[in-house]
Design an enzyme around this catalytic site. Sequence first.
Site, PDB file in Angstrom:
ATOM      1  N   THR A  98     -23.840 -51.539  -3.401  1.00 26.74           N
ATOM      2  CA  THR A  98     -23.308 -52.005  -2.126  1.00 26.74           C
ATOM      3  C   THR A  98     -22.197 -51.101  -1.613  1.00 26.74           C
ATOM      4  O   THR A  98     -22.164 -50.726  -0.440  1.00 26.74           O
ATOM      5  CB  THR A  98     -22.783 -53.444  -2.272  1.00 26.74           C
ATOM      6  OG1 THR A  98     -23.873 -54.309  -2.585  1.00 26.74           O
ATOM      7  CG2 THR A  98     -22.126 -53.914  -0.981  1.00 26.74           C
ATOM      8  N   CYS A  99     -21.272 -50.731  -2.474  1.00 29.97           N
ATOM      9  CA  CYS A  99     -20.093 -49.977  -2.027  1.00 29.97           C
ATOM     10  C   CYS A  99     -20.469 -48.667  -1.355  1.00 29.97           C
ATOM     11  O   CYS A  99     -20.032 -48.373  -0.246  1.00 29.97           O
ATOM     12  CB  CYS A  99     -19.164 -49.713  -3.209  1.00 29.97           C
ATOM     13  SG  CYS A  99     -17.687 -48.772  -2.748  1.00 29.97           S
ATOM     14  N   CYS A 112     -18.300 -50.603   1.222  1.00 32.46           N
ATOM     15  CA  CYS A 112     -16.969 -50.006   1.366  1.00 32.46           C
ATOM     16  C   CYS A 112     -16.966 -48.655   2.052  1.00 32.46           C
ATOM     17  O   CYS A 112     -16.204 -48.423   3.002  1.00 32.46           O
ATOM     18  CB  CYS A 112     -16.313 -49.838  -0.007  1.00 32.46           C
ATOM     19  SG  CYS A 112     -16.573 -51.176  -1.157  1.00 32.46           S
ATOM     20  N   LYS A 170     -18.546 -48.496   5.725  1.00 32.61           N
ATOM     21  CA  LYS A 170     -17.712 -49.342   6.592  1.00 32.61           C
ATOM     22  C   LYS A 170     -16.369 -48.680   6.858  1.00 32.61           C
ATOM     23  O   LYS A 170     -15.870 -48.723   7.992  1.00 32.61           O
ATOM     24  CB  LYS A 170     -17.521 -50.714   5.938  1.00 32.61           C
ATOM     25  CG  LYS A 170     -16.800 -51.727   6.820  1.00 32.61           C
ATOM     26  CD  LYS A 170     -16.838 -53.101   6.184  1.00 32.61           C
ATOM     27  CE  LYS A 170     -16.205 -53.104   4.819  1.00 32.61           C
ATOM     28  NZ  LYS A 170     -16.208 -54.433   4.184  1.00 32.61           N
ATOM     29  N   TYR A 214     -13.322 -61.274   5.400  1.00 38.96           N
ATOM     30  CA  TYR A 214     -12.881 -59.904   5.656  1.00 38.96           C
ATOM     31  C   TYR A 214     -13.993 -59.042   6.233  1.00 38.96           C
ATOM     32  O   TYR A 214     -13.738 -58.149   7.057  1.00 38.96           O
ATOM     33  CB  TYR A 214     -12.285 -59.275   4.396  1.00 38.96           C
ATOM     34  CG  TYR A 214     -13.271 -58.909   3.315  1.00 38.96           C
ATOM     35  CD1 TYR A 214     -13.806 -57.632   3.248  1.00 38.96           C
ATOM     36  CD2 TYR A 214     -13.659 -59.835   2.352  1.00 38.96           C
ATOM     37  CE1 TYR A 214     -14.709 -57.284   2.263  1.00 38.96           C
ATOM     38  CE2 TYR A 214     -14.553 -59.496   1.360  1.00 38.96           C
ATOM     39  CZ  TYR A 214     -15.086 -58.223   1.314  1.00 38.96           C
ATOM     40  OH  TYR A 214     -15.983 -57.890   0.339  1.00 38.96           O
ATOM     41  N   GLU A 266     -13.443 -57.210   9.740  1.00 37.44           N
ATOM     42  CA  GLU A 266     -13.492 -55.750   9.797  1.00 37.44           C
ATOM     43  C   GLU A 266     -14.510 -55.266  10.819  1.00 37.44           C
ATOM     44  O   GLU A 266     -14.224 -54.350  11.618  1.00 37.44           O
ATOM     45  CB  GLU A 266     -13.813 -55.190   8.408  1.00 37.44           C
ATOM     46  CG  GLU A 266     -12.645 -55.315   7.436  1.00 37.44           C
ATOM     47  CD  GLU A 266     -12.992 -54.899   6.028  1.00 37.44           C
ATOM     48  OE1 GLU A 266     -12.072 -54.612   5.251  1.00 37.44           O
ATOM     49  OE2 GLU A 266     -14.200 -54.855   5.679  1.00 37.44           O
ATOM     50  N   HIS A 301      13.355 -43.064   4.320  1.00 42.25           N
ATOM     51  CA  HIS A 301      13.611 -43.249   5.753  1.00 42.25           C
ATOM     52  C   HIS A 301      13.281 -41.977   6.533  1.00 42.25           C
ATOM     53  O   HIS A 301      13.554 -40.873   6.062  1.00 42.25           O
ATOM     54  CB  HIS A 301      15.096 -43.603   5.953  1.00 42.25           C
ATOM     55  CG  HIS A 301      15.472 -43.818   7.376  1.00 42.25           C
ATOM     56  ND1 HIS A 301      15.171 -44.971   8.060  1.00 42.25           N
ATOM     57  CD2 HIS A 301      16.130 -43.012   8.249  1.00 42.25           C
ATOM     58  CE1 HIS A 301      15.635 -44.876   9.292  1.00 42.25           C
ATOM     59  NE2 HIS A 301      16.222 -43.688   9.441  1.00 42.25           N
ATOM     60  N   GLU A 354       9.769 -48.684   4.136  1.00 48.15           N
ATOM     61  CA  GLU A 354      11.151 -48.985   3.758  1.00 48.15           C
ATOM     62  C   GLU A 354      11.526 -50.425   4.100  1.00 48.15           C
ATOM     63  O   GLU A 354      12.424 -51.003   3.479  1.00 48.15           O
ATOM     64  CB  GLU A 354      12.118 -48.022   4.442  1.00 48.15           C
ATOM     65  CG  GLU A 354      12.308 -48.229   5.931  1.00 48.15           C
ATOM     66  CD  GLU A 354      13.306 -47.260   6.537  1.00 48.15           C
ATOM     67  OE1 GLU A 354      14.482 -47.301   6.117  1.00 48.15           O
ATOM     68  OE2 GLU A 354      12.910 -46.466   7.405  1.00 48.15           O
TER      69      GLU A 354
END
Length: 460
Positions: free
Chosen positions: A42-43, A48, A51, A179, A183, A437, A442
């Site tokens: 599937t991945c 994954c 997609k 999800y 997505e 920063h 942060e």
Amino acid sequence: MAKYDYDLFVIGAGSGGVRAARLAALSGAKVMVAEEHRVGGTCVIRGCVPKKLMVYASEFSHSFETARGFGWTIDNPRFDWPRFLAEKDKEIARLSGIYVRNLENAGAELVHGKARLIDAHTVEVEGHDRVTAGKILIATGGRPWMPKALKGVEHAISSNEAFHLTELPKRIVIAGGGYIAVEFACIFNGLGVETHLVHRGPNILRGFDDDIRTHVTEEMGRRGVRVILSTQHDAIEKTATGLVSRFTGGHHCESDVVMFALGREPCTDDLGLDAAGVKLDEKGAVVVDEFSRSSVKNIWAVGDVTNRINLTPVAIREGHAFADTEFNDKPTSFDHEMVASAVFSQPPVGTVGLSEADARHKYGKIDIYMTRLRPMKTAFAGEDERCLMKLVVDAESQKVVGCHVVGPDSAEMIQMAAIALKMGVTKQQWDSTCAVHPTLAEELVTLREKYLPPGLGQAA
């Protein structure tokens, strides 16, 4: 003479099965792997990887608008769907080929065809002879669930077919609130498709923290996705101009494509598991112990077919643990606690640990640290995008038990946060980290004020 033809027979060449087969073969075991479709599971083939490529493609439309705010002139950008599909298919073929070579280089034997158990040690593969194996691993994954009883469901597609649409639709209705549905709604919206996300529940992303769920819904709406809650399909009708989705409550919506993303089910039918005596749960998943062993002592299962945590990295770790235990003399069980995950929505979500509700149920008293802010990049461009960051802390031990982020690069942030939470970091240790920063990350290590719900104030 060997008692069996093979030391290990693996059914399914997805991420979990391939990892287990490779490690077993590298240990010196004689291994055969059977795959009914393409190697990669599937991945790689229909999950994954393709997609995420679609997510990348769809994000550019928003990036172009942001670029204008930084002084760039963007004239008439266009998206070529057929060209994207061709490039996507080339990449999938490349990755699938790598999986095949890795198996071959490790010494495992790969056969193509549907595999079925005849008994606990005998496997039959269509087009090949029956073979026997001392150990058998089930790694067949899952597939999209479709509401077969729904009138007109034959006109709809699942997430599998979404990767191969010959034309990019002008309008799409996506049913589901998980999800995958979220997505794909963001993907199609980003590609310029009029997108409706329809979910029968009161909010999307069930199982995620409630603040995350609400925030993602609001941000999706801000970007143009129409999210329709507390309704579902009654029927789908094909007309001369497209498809008509008829919903509970009497209203309807016309589109070119209707896609269902209502969850996935384990691929365990027609595998002969009953003949071997393998126990399944009420959803059809293989029941396993902490070492992925089934109810039959020489049969194991890893990945989505067990319906534990249905994520590719989890399947890989389960397959690795199985191989270490059974072929490398290193008894290993994968710890399913504190597994980070991401939703590649727009904006994306990164999460690890407990939601606020689950933490209150487990610990009683908890402390919440949360902020909503505008990222520097999009704020400069005049956009109103909001990020959300939230820490859930056990009030007694001060251990951070949940971390949730919605915003750019949240998946990258949560991977690092997961290390700290897995190690049992306290809020004081978290606070001792010096910020980088200027970054969005942060904000996570400078959350100092406990969050109080609106209306409670300091009196609470």
